[in-house]
Write a protein that holds these residues in place. Sequence first.
Motif, PDB file in Angstrom:
ATOM      1  N   ASP A  56      -1.539   9.600 -29.902  1.00  0.00           N
ATOM      2  CA  ASP A  56      -0.220  10.223 -30.017  1.00  0.00           C
ATOM      3  C   ASP A  56       0.571  10.150 -28.713  1.00  0.00           C
ATOM      4  OD1 ASP A  56      -0.738  10.973 -32.655  1.00  0.00           O
ATOM      5  OD2 ASP A  56      -1.720  12.836 -32.025  1.00  0.00           O
ATOM      6  N   ILE A  57       0.031   9.437 -27.713  1.00  0.00           N
ATOM      7  CA  ILE A  57       0.656   9.399 -26.397  1.00  0.00           C
ATOM      8  C   ILE A  57       1.347   8.059 -26.165  1.00  0.00           C
ATOM      9  CG2 ILE A  57       0.206   9.415 -23.906  1.00  0.00           C
ATOM     10  CD1 ILE A  57      -1.955  11.401 -24.349  1.00  0.00           C
ATOM     11  N   GLU A  58       2.524   8.121 -25.561  1.00  0.00           N
ATOM     12  CA  GLU A  58       3.233   6.908 -25.167  1.00  0.00           C
ATOM     13  C   GLU A  58       2.839   6.551 -23.741  1.00  0.00           C
ATOM     14  OE1 GLU A  58       7.618   5.882 -26.024  1.00  0.00           O
ATOM     15  OE2 GLU A  58       7.619   6.527 -23.917  1.00  0.00           O
ATOM     16  N   LEU A  59       2.284   5.374 -23.548  1.00  0.00           N
ATOM     17  CA  LEU A  59       1.915   4.876 -22.226  1.00  0.00           C
ATOM     18  C   LEU A  59       3.019   3.974 -21.710  1.00  0.00           C
ATOM     19  CD1 LEU A  59      -1.829   3.917 -22.860  1.00  0.00           C
ATOM     20  CD2 LEU A  59      -0.926   6.084 -21.980  1.00  0.00           C
ATOM     21  N   ILE A  60       3.288   4.052 -20.406  1.00  0.00           N
ATOM     22  CA  ILE A  60       4.360   3.270 -19.784  1.00  0.00           C
ATOM     23  C   ILE A  60       3.741   2.239 -18.848  1.00  0.00           C
ATOM     24  CG2 ILE A  60       6.427   3.371 -18.358  1.00  0.00           C
ATOM     25  CD1 ILE A  60       6.725   6.303 -19.193  1.00  0.00           C
ATOM     26  N   GLU A  61       4.168   1.009 -18.971  1.00  0.00           N
ATOM     27  CA  GLU A  61       3.675  -0.047 -18.090  1.00  0.00           C
ATOM     28  C   GLU A  61       4.067   0.274 -16.652  1.00  0.00           C
ATOM     29  OE1 GLU A  61       3.752  -4.872 -18.027  1.00  0.00           O
ATOM     30  OE2 GLU A  61       5.664  -3.849 -18.283  1.00  0.00           O
ATOM     31  N   PRO A  62       3.112   0.303 -15.728  1.00  0.00           N
ATOM     32  CA  PRO A  62       3.429   0.681 -14.349  1.00  0.00           C
ATOM     33  C   PRO A  62       4.184  -0.415 -13.602  1.00  0.00           C
ATOM     34  CG  PRO A  62       1.123   0.073 -14.520  1.00  0.00           C
ATOM     35  CD  PRO A  62       1.669   0.069 -15.914  1.00  0.00           C
ATOM     36  N   GLY A  63       4.995   0.023 -12.627  1.00  0.00           N
ATOM     37  CA  GLY A  63       5.701  -0.916 -11.759  1.00  0.00           C
ATOM     38  C   GLY A  63       5.374  -0.705 -10.305  1.00  0.00           C
ATOM     39  N   VAL A  64       4.686   0.423 -10.018  1.00  0.00           N
ATOM     40  CA  VAL A  64       4.260   0.747  -8.664  1.00  0.00           C
ATOM     41  C   VAL A  64       2.883   1.401  -8.737  1.00  0.00           C
ATOM     42  CG1 VAL A  64       6.603   1.043  -7.724  1.00  0.00           C
ATOM     43  CG2 VAL A  64       5.430   2.987  -8.769  1.00  0.00           C
ATOM     44  N   GLU A  65       2.287   1.652  -7.577  1.00  0.00           N
ATOM     45  CA  GLU A  65       0.944   2.226  -7.536  1.00  0.00           C
ATOM     46  C   GLU A  65       0.869   3.584  -8.229  1.00  0.00           C
ATOM     47  OE1 GLU A  65      -1.806   4.031  -4.030  1.00  0.00           O
ATOM     48  OE2 GLU A  65      -1.276   1.918  -3.794  1.00  0.00           O
ATOM     49  N   MET A  66       1.889   4.432  -8.041  1.00  0.00           N
ATOM     50  CA  MET A  66       1.873   5.746  -8.677  1.00  0.00           C
ATOM     51  C   MET A  66       1.832   5.625 -10.194  1.00  0.00           C
ATOM     52  SD  MET A  66       1.665   8.938  -8.430  1.00  0.00           S
ATOM     53  CE  MET A  66       1.893   9.141  -6.658  1.00  0.00           C
ATOM     54  N   GLY A  67       2.487   4.597 -10.725  1.00  0.00           N
ATOM     55  CA  GLY A  67       2.449   4.366 -12.156  1.00  0.00           C
ATOM     56  C   GLY A  67       1.053   3.995 -12.638  1.00  0.00           C
ATOM     57  N   VAL A  68       0.302   3.275 -11.809  1.00  0.00           N
ATOM     58  CA  VAL A  68      -1.081   2.921 -12.140  1.00  0.00           C
ATOM     59  C   VAL A  68      -1.937   4.177 -12.216  1.00  0.00           C
ATOM     60  CG1 VAL A  68      -3.118   1.599 -11.430  1.00  0.00           C
ATOM     61  CG2 VAL A  68      -0.836   0.664 -11.050  1.00  0.00           C
ATOM     62  N   ILE A  69      -1.744   5.092 -11.253  1.00  0.00           N
ATOM     63  CA  ILE A  69      -2.488   6.349 -11.250  1.00  0.00           C
ATOM     64  C   ILE A  69      -2.175   7.163 -12.496  1.00  0.00           C
ATOM     65  CG2 ILE A  69      -2.839   8.527 -10.012  1.00  0.00           C
ATOM     66  CD1 ILE A  69      -2.206   7.043  -7.415  1.00  0.00           C
ATOM     67  N   PHE A 114     -18.812   8.164  -4.520  1.00  0.00           N
ATOM     68  CA  PHE A 114     -18.158   6.998  -3.953  1.00  0.00           C
ATOM     69  C   PHE A 114     -16.652   7.199  -4.038  1.00  0.00           C
ATOM     70  CE2 PHE A 114     -22.167   5.612  -5.814  1.00  0.00           C
ATOM     71  CZ  PHE A 114     -22.748   4.876  -4.791  1.00  0.00           C
ATOM     72  N   PHE A 115     -15.930   6.222  -3.507  1.00  0.00           N
ATOM     73  CA  PHE A 115     -14.476   6.268  -3.579  1.00  0.00           C
ATOM     74  C   PHE A 115     -13.950   5.216  -4.548  1.00  0.00           C
ATOM     75  CE2 PHE A 115     -14.838   8.123   0.783  1.00  0.00           C
ATOM     76  CZ  PHE A 115     -14.184   9.318   0.519  1.00  0.00           C
ATOM     77  N   ILE A 116     -12.811   5.533  -5.149  1.00  0.00           N
ATOM     78  CA  ILE A 116     -12.037   4.596  -5.954  1.00  0.00           C
ATOM     79  C   ILE A 116     -10.648   4.507  -5.336  1.00  0.00           C
ATOM     80  CG2 ILE A 116     -10.920   4.182  -8.181  1.00  0.00           C
ATOM     81  CD1 ILE A 116     -13.832   3.719  -8.435  1.00  0.00           C
ATOM     82  N   GLU A 117     -10.129   3.298  -5.209  1.00  0.00           N
ATOM     83  CA  GLU A 117      -8.792   3.102  -4.643  1.00  0.00           C
ATOM     84  C   GLU A 117      -7.868   2.502  -5.703  1.00  0.00           C
ATOM     85  OE1 GLU A 117      -5.721   3.202  -1.853  1.00  0.00           O
ATOM     86  OE2 GLU A 117      -7.672   4.171  -1.881  1.00  0.00           O
ATOM     87  N   PHE A 118      -6.646   3.035  -5.780  1.00  0.00           N
ATOM     88  CA  PHE A 118      -5.646   2.524  -6.715  1.00  0.00           C
ATOM     89  C   PHE A 118      -4.705   1.555  -5.999  1.00  0.00           C
ATOM     90  CE2 PHE A 118      -6.930   6.444  -8.810  1.00  0.00           C
ATOM     91  CZ  PHE A 118      -6.990   6.059 -10.140  1.00  0.00           C
ATOM     92  N   LYS A 119      -4.367   0.477  -6.691  1.00  0.00           N
ATOM     93  CA  LYS A 119      -3.393  -0.488  -6.191  1.00  0.00           C
ATOM     94  C   LYS A 119      -2.532  -0.935  -7.366  1.00  0.00           C
ATOM     95  CE  LYS A 119      -4.825  -0.830  -1.929  1.00  0.00           C
ATOM     96  NZ  LYS A 119      -3.967  -0.279  -0.861  1.00  0.00           N
ATOM     97  N   TYR A 120      -1.291  -1.270  -7.081  1.00  0.00           N
ATOM     98  CA  TYR A 120      -0.495  -1.883  -8.146  1.00  0.00           C
ATOM     99  C   TYR A 120      -0.981  -3.311  -8.370  1.00  0.00           C
ATOM    100  CZ  TYR A 120       3.228  -4.129 -10.704  1.00  0.00           C
ATOM    101  OH  TYR A 120       3.901  -4.854 -11.642  1.00  0.00           O
ATOM    102  N   MET A 121      -1.178  -4.047  -7.280  1.00  0.00           N
ATOM    103  CA  MET A 121      -1.596  -5.435  -7.360  1.00  0.00           C
ATOM    104  C   MET A 121      -2.751  -5.669  -6.396  1.00  0.00           C
ATOM    105  SD  MET A 121      -0.709  -8.484  -8.749  1.00  0.00           S
ATOM    106  CE  MET A 121       1.022  -8.305  -9.181  1.00  0.00           C
TER     107      MET A 121
END
Length: 208
Positions: A56-69, A114-121
Amino acid sequence: TVRKLFEEEIIGNDEYQEYEEAAELEQQYQTAKQESKDFDRRRKRAKTKKICKFGDIELIEPGVEMGVIALFNQVYTIQPSLFSFHVIDYDTKRGYDTLVSQKMPTDLSKESMFFIEFKYMLTSEFNHSFAHLAGVICWDSNLSEGAEVRDIEDKRRELRITPAGTDPNYTRYMLVSPQERHNIEVFVLKDYLKEKLGIEFRPRPKRT
């Protein structure tokens, strides 16, 4: 001496206080103007964003790192078993983004952090060290099989890409090193969500 004179004779001066207030108001004015421009820019960009439905959720394609998170959090909240780790803490202000726990392959009754790191690309330059890093979550990667990725300590790893098959049942991206005991998995969400959940992002429907 200059610092002492500034603190004792200038910083408490009424004229200096007026200057500070005027400078702050100017900064606020410039910020407000920029916010207005950003609003128009982002409103136009939002209309071109691709979306998809996940339950029931709308997901938005990310354009920056915050969008990936944001995208990861939405999917992880609904289906945490999709990932091999458990999120313990977030802190995107400094250092790595996320602390996670993961079952030890030699003893499944034990967990290590451990750590996980987010990146846009995912690119060839990685602005953290590979130490204590279990995985990278990104939207896309512009690297091909065998590409070299270098961290801030000039440690180098090679990107290995395993096409989807029976095992694994998704395209697996791994940063490997002959000197280190652990490999670092890269979750490329653009591929991972499509192959694991059948999620594809499409343009928003036009309103009539």
